[in-house]
Design a protein around this motif. Structure first.
Motif, short mmCIF file in Angstrom:
data_model
loop_
_atom_site.label_atom_id
_atom_site.label_comp_id
_atom_site.label_asym_id
_atom_site.label_seq_id
_atom_site.Cartn_x
_atom_site.Cartn_y
_atom_site.Cartn_z
N MET A 1 1.08 -1.82 0.12
CA MET A 1 0.27 0.49 -0.31
C MET A 1 1.05 1.41 -0.30
SD MET A 1 -3.56 -0.63 -0.19
CE MET A 1 -4.67 -1.69 0.01
N GLU A 2 1.50 1.22 -0.98
CA GLU A 2 2.53 2.81 -0.96
C GLU A 2 1.77 4.27 -1.86
OE1 GLU A 2 6.09 3.77 -3.90
OE2 GLU A 2 5.11 2.41 -4.54
N PRO A 3 1.50 5.00 -0.58
CA PRO A 3 0.95 6.27 -0.89
C PRO A 3 1.22 6.57 -2.48
CG PRO A 3 2.28 6.45 1.35
CD PRO A 3 2.79 5.52 0.78
N ILE A 4 0.02 7.17 -2.73
CA ILE A 4 0.24 7.47 -3.92
C ILE A 4 -0.50 8.70 -3.99
CG2 ILE A 4 -1.08 7.55 -6.78
CD1 ILE A 4 -1.77 4.72 -6.00
N PRO A 5 -0.49 10.29 -4.93
CA PRO A 5 -0.22 11.20 -4.58
C PRO A 5 -1.23 11.31 -5.90
CG PRO A 5 1.50 10.63 -6.02
CD PRO A 5 1.52 9.61 -5.10
N ASP A 13 3.24 8.06 -13.15
CA ASP A 13 3.82 7.32 -13.32
C ASP A 13 3.45 5.66 -13.17
OD1 ASP A 13 6.14 5.31 -12.45
OD2 ASP A 13 7.27 7.48 -11.45
N PRO A 14 3.77 4.98 -14.34
CA PRO A 14 3.42 3.48 -14.50
C PRO A 14 3.42 3.01 -12.59
CG PRO A 14 4.52 4.04 -16.46
CD PRO A 14 4.13 5.60 -15.01
N ARG A 15 4.02 3.41 -12.04
CA ARG A 15 5.08 2.76 -11.05
C ARG A 15 3.24 2.89 -10.51
NH1 ARG A 15 9.70 5.39 -8.45
NH2 ARG A 15 8.29 7.32 -9.29
N TYR A 49 -3.79 5.99 -19.99
CA TYR A 49 -2.56 5.95 -18.88
C TYR A 49 -2.61 3.95 -18.63
CZ TYR A 49 -0.88 5.93 -13.83
OH TYR A 49 -0.10 5.60 -12.67
N TRP A 50 -3.63 3.37 -19.32
CA TRP A 50 -3.26 1.96 -18.88
C TRP A 50 -2.73 2.07 -20.85
CZ3 TRP A 50 -4.42 -1.03 -23.62
CH2 TRP A 50 -5.02 -2.67 -23.09
N MET A 51 -2.61 2.27 -21.58
CA MET A 51 -1.82 1.98 -22.27
C MET A 51 0.15 2.30 -22.50
SD MET A 51 -3.76 2.93 -25.80
CE MET A 51 -3.87 4.77 -26.12
N HIS A 52 0.15 3.11 -21.69
CA HIS A 52 1.46 3.78 -21.12
C HIS A 52 1.76 2.71 -20.06
CE1 HIS A 52 2.66 7.58 -23.19
NE2 HIS A 52 1.46 7.50 -22.76
N TYR A 53 0.91 2.25 -19.27
CA TYR A 53 1.19 1.01 -18.39
C TYR A 53 1.62 -0.27 -18.83
CZ TYR A 53 0.17 -2.90 -14.98
OH TYR A 53 -0.08 -3.68 -14.21
N PHE A 54 0.75 -0.81 -19.56
CA PHE A 54 1.09 -1.84 -20.65
C PHE A 54 1.99 -1.60 -21.38
CE2 PHE A 54 -0.22 -4.81 -24.27
CZ PHE A 54 -0.54 -5.90 -23.66
N ALA A 55 2.36 -0.93 -21.63
CA ALA A 55 3.72 -0.38 -22.50
C ALA A 55 4.58 -0.86 -21.71
CB ALA A 55 3.61 0.37 -24.15
N THR A 56 5.02 -0.58 -20.70
CA THR A 56 6.33 -0.18 -19.48
C THR A 56 5.93 -1.60 -19.19
OG1 THR A 56 5.85 2.11 -19.36
CG2 THR A 56 7.08 0.39 -17.88
N THR A 57 4.72 -2.95 -19.35
CA THR A 57 5.07 -3.93 -18.16
C THR A 57 4.95 -5.05 -19.20
OG1 THR A 57 2.56 -3.55 -18.59
CG2 THR A 57 3.91 -3.19 -16.51
N GLN A 58 4.54 -4.35 -21.07
CA GLN A 58 4.44 -5.57 -21.53
C GLN A 58 5.75 -5.60 -22.39
OE1 GLN A 58 2.24 -8.99 -20.73
NE2 GLN A 58 1.62 -7.27 -19.35
N ASP A 59 6.63 -5.01 -21.93
CA ASP A 59 7.63 -5.06 -23.17
C ASP A 59 9.12 -6.15 -23.32
OD1 ASP A 59 9.24 -4.64 -20.73
OD2 ASP A 59 10.29 -2.99 -21.14
N LYS A 60 7.99 -6.73 -22.89
CA LYS A 60 9.75 -8.09 -23.27
C LYS A 60 8.58 -9.47 -23.95
CE LYS A 60 12.56 -7.87 -19.50
NZ LYS A 60 11.99 -6.32 -19.26
#
Length: 382
Positions: A1-5, A13-15, A49-60
């Motif tokens: 449960m990392e805080p999110i601003p 940030d995709p994180r 936001y989802w597209m950037h997340y998908f691109a970051t996490t599925q880049d393998k």
């Protein structure tokens, strides 16, 4: 449960991305199977936001290229935006970059971004032909599957139809379809906050230009995911919620990420630290009533005026009549009757205002129904 601003409206940030696990798994499976996907949720539902997340996490698995076509008004703009985004990417395979240097100046180095100019000896070649050649360069070379994620395509096609004519816009749609069907390795995601059904009418095109796309729906977050995001946002603003407060926040916002971020930002602005359900509701009401704050979400009201033309009044009266405090269904017979009523209902369903079951409809998202009713002075605040 990392805080999110909270950062409503910004690419975050995709994180800090939360949820969409089922959507992400489904997208990966269908793309690997060779499908092309359409993402057509309303604005502020988190598509980009989802597209950037998908691109970051599925880049393998994929080699992603995200191209945003907002602000594109001509075929030449569409070509230039495509070339610049591909040319500025460090992930562009060397074989594709070499092929693009035969078409454009300033593509040989990723350090030169935003300067794609067609080679002088291609100035007489049509922009659509150059667009096709540009995107086909991705079909060879590289170890991972190329993934082209096109954002705000319907908006660009509509702009092109207005600026250059319906025939030009329809030809662009046909070219994009031919690319999706004619490339072997490339996978495609086409997204937009304007429904393609509006654009097809403007361009004089048919559903046939899009029927190769499989629909991928985002919608609000699932309950557990929404509660996680709400909790982390409250941690991000150093607010301690009383029991039931997180559930109240999720219920008020229908789990829509933008609204969760927006209410959390208002909680922070008001300096609320010990938080109860009533304070959360007050912040939600403040968001609706404040014209400056609500400007972020004004499209909910204005897009009906913009895209329904002579059917605007009918659409608004249908939406008003479908309002129910308990989110119950309304039969079509109880809605305002006018020429083309069923056509307008179908459009409102496609625009994600309503959902239909047989001869009954209701608002798809209770939070949006409440916001609509409050802004149009149909309901008073509790």
């Amino acid at each position: 449960m990392e805080p999110i601003p909270p950062q409503p409206g910004n690419l975050r940030d995709p994180r800090y991305f939360v949820g969409r696990r089922r959507t992400t798994e489904q997208a990966r499976e269908r793309l690997l199977a060779g499908a092309s996907l359409s993402l057509s949720d309303p604005r502020r539902m988190g598509k980009t936001y989802w597209m950037h997340y998908f691109a970051t996490t599925q880049d393998k698995v994929f080699n992603p290229f995200i191209i945003d076509y907002e602000g594109v008004y001509t075929i030449e703009d569409f070509l230039r935006r495509t070339a610049e985004r591909l040319g500025s990417s460090r992930r562009l395979p060397s074989s594709a970059r070499k092929a693009m240097t035969l078409l454009f100046d300033s593509i040989d180095s990723v350090s030169i971004a935003g300067m794609a100019t067609v080679k002088s000896y291609h100035r007489q070649t049509s922009s659509l032909t150059l667009l096709e050649r540009t995107l086909r360069t991705l079909d060879t070379g590289g170890r991972t599957t190329p993934l082209v994620m096109m954002d705000e395509v319907p908006l660009a096609v509509g702009n092109i139809a207005t600026r250059q004519g319906a025939d030009v816009a329809a030809e662009l749609l046909q070219t994009l379809r031919a690319l999706r069907q004619g490339t072997t390795r490339v996978r495609w995601v086409v997204a937009g906050s304007v429904g393609f059904h509006h654009v097809l009418r403007t361009a004089g095109a048919t559903e046939g230009e899009l029927n190769d796309l499989e629909s991928l729906a985002l919608g609000p977050l699932q309950q557990e995911e929404a509660e996680e995001l709400a909790t982390r946002l409250l941690l991000g603003v150093r607010a301690t919620p009383e029991q039931g407060t997180v559930a109240e926040l999720v219920s008020l916002t229908s789990g829509i990420p933008f609204l969760l971020h927006k209410v959390a930002a208002l909680i922070d602005q008001q300096g609320l630290r010990s938080l109860d359900k009533q304070q959360v509701r007050e912040c939600f009401e403040d968001f609706i009533d404040d014209p400056d704050e609500f400007g972020w979400f004004g499209h909910l009201l204005t897009r009906v005026d913009r895209y329904y033309g002579q059917d605007t009044d009918t659409a608004q009266r249908i939406l008003d009549s479908a309002l129910r405090h308990d989110s119950s269904w309304t039969t079509v017979d109880d809605l305002p009757q006018a020429p083309g009523t069923m056509k307008v209902i179908d459009a409102l369903v496609s625009d994600h205002y309503l959902e239909a079951r047989g001869r009954s409809v209701r608002w798809r998202y209770p939070a949006l129904a409440y916001i609509w009713a409050r802004r149009r002075r149909t309901w008073d605040r509790p």
